[in-house]
Design a protein around this motif. Sequence first.
Motif, PDB file in Angstrom:
ATOM      1  N   VAL A  59       0.871  -1.174   0.000  1.00 43.06           N
ATOM      2  CA  VAL A  59       0.000   0.000   0.000  1.00 43.06           C
ATOM      3  C   VAL A  59       0.906   1.222   0.000  1.00 43.06           C
ATOM      4  CG1 VAL A  59      -1.756   1.295   1.245  1.00 43.06           C
ATOM      5  CG2 VAL A  59      -1.835  -1.197   1.219  1.00 43.06           C
ATOM      6  N   VAL A  60       0.748   2.058  -1.027  1.00 48.80           N
ATOM      7  CA  VAL A  60       1.599   3.230  -1.206  1.00 48.80           C
ATOM      8  C   VAL A  60       0.735   4.478  -1.117  1.00 48.80           C
ATOM      9  CG1 VAL A  60       3.162   4.406  -2.795  1.00 48.80           C
ATOM     10  CG2 VAL A  60       3.172   1.935  -2.675  1.00 48.80           C
ATOM     11  N   LEU A 106      -0.742  -1.955  -4.580  1.00 48.51           N
ATOM     12  CA  LEU A 106       0.082  -2.397  -5.700  1.00 48.51           C
ATOM     13  C   LEU A 106       0.522  -3.835  -5.516  1.00 48.51           C
ATOM     14  CD1 LEU A 106       2.457   0.699  -5.975  1.00 48.51           C
ATOM     15  CD2 LEU A 106       0.330   0.294  -7.222  1.00 48.51           C
ATOM     16  N   GLY A 107       0.605  -4.556  -6.615  1.00 50.14           N
ATOM     17  CA  GLY A 107       1.183  -5.889  -6.626  1.00 50.14           C
ATOM     18  C   GLY A 107       2.586  -5.805  -7.197  1.00 50.14           C
ATOM     19  N   VAL A 108       3.551  -6.269  -6.432  1.00 49.49           N
ATOM     20  CA  VAL A 108       4.955  -6.186  -6.848  1.00 49.49           C
ATOM     21  C   VAL A 108       5.465  -7.601  -7.068  1.00 49.49           C
ATOM     22  CG1 VAL A 108       7.253  -5.376  -6.208  1.00 49.49           C
ATOM     23  CG2 VAL A 108       5.237  -4.093  -5.471  1.00 49.49           C
ATOM     24  N   LEU A 132      -3.493  -2.779  -8.182  1.00 48.83           N
ATOM     25  CA  LEU A 132      -4.571  -3.712  -7.908  1.00 48.83           C
ATOM     26  C   LEU A 132      -5.857  -2.996  -7.525  1.00 48.83           C
ATOM     27  CD1 LEU A 132      -2.569  -6.334  -5.808  1.00 48.83           C
ATOM     28  CD2 LEU A 132      -3.087  -6.398  -8.245  1.00 48.83           C
ATOM     29  N   HIS A 133      -5.742  -1.909  -6.758  1.00 41.87           N
ATOM     30  CA  HIS A 133      -6.936  -1.214  -6.282  1.00 41.87           C
ATOM     31  C   HIS A 133      -6.557   0.191  -5.831  1.00 41.87           C
ATOM     32  CE1 HIS A 133     -10.997  -1.018  -4.682  1.00 41.87           C
ATOM     33  NE2 HIS A 133     -10.535  -0.621  -3.511  1.00 41.87           N
TER      34      HIS A 133
END
Length: 135
Positions: free
Chosen positions: A79-80, A89-91, A99-100
């Motif tokens: 979460v950024v 984010l998916g890393v 992602l959302h």
Amino acid sequence: MNLLPAAALAVAAKAAPVGQHAPAAPGLFGAVMALLMVLALIVGLGWLLKRMPGSGFRPADGLKVVASLNVGAKERVVVVDVNGQQLLLGVTAGGISTLHQLPEPLPQAPPPSLPNLKHLPNFAQLLQQKLRKDA
């Protein structure tokens, strides 16, 4: 033939003793000064690296990692916070994908604190209880 040993003795008498021309071993003061110079060099280079543009030591303005969770060996969910807007984010090893977009920010986690040592159980009592159970 008698001159050869006499010439050798004359040269040996003029020669300096072994180790006379070698530099003296540095004293404790010299070793401490050399150590201080190396430490000052390390601190100075660290200061210089922080001030150089493009160094990775300064956090970006308006960008902050709020939370991170490993979901695999090389995958994680992050979460950024970007200027007040939070993104999930998916890393992965192959890239980063959104992602959302979170409608409201995540609640702030309390800062970690040191344990209160006054409320710890008595070690002697815990050991006696453990020994009674094993017997």
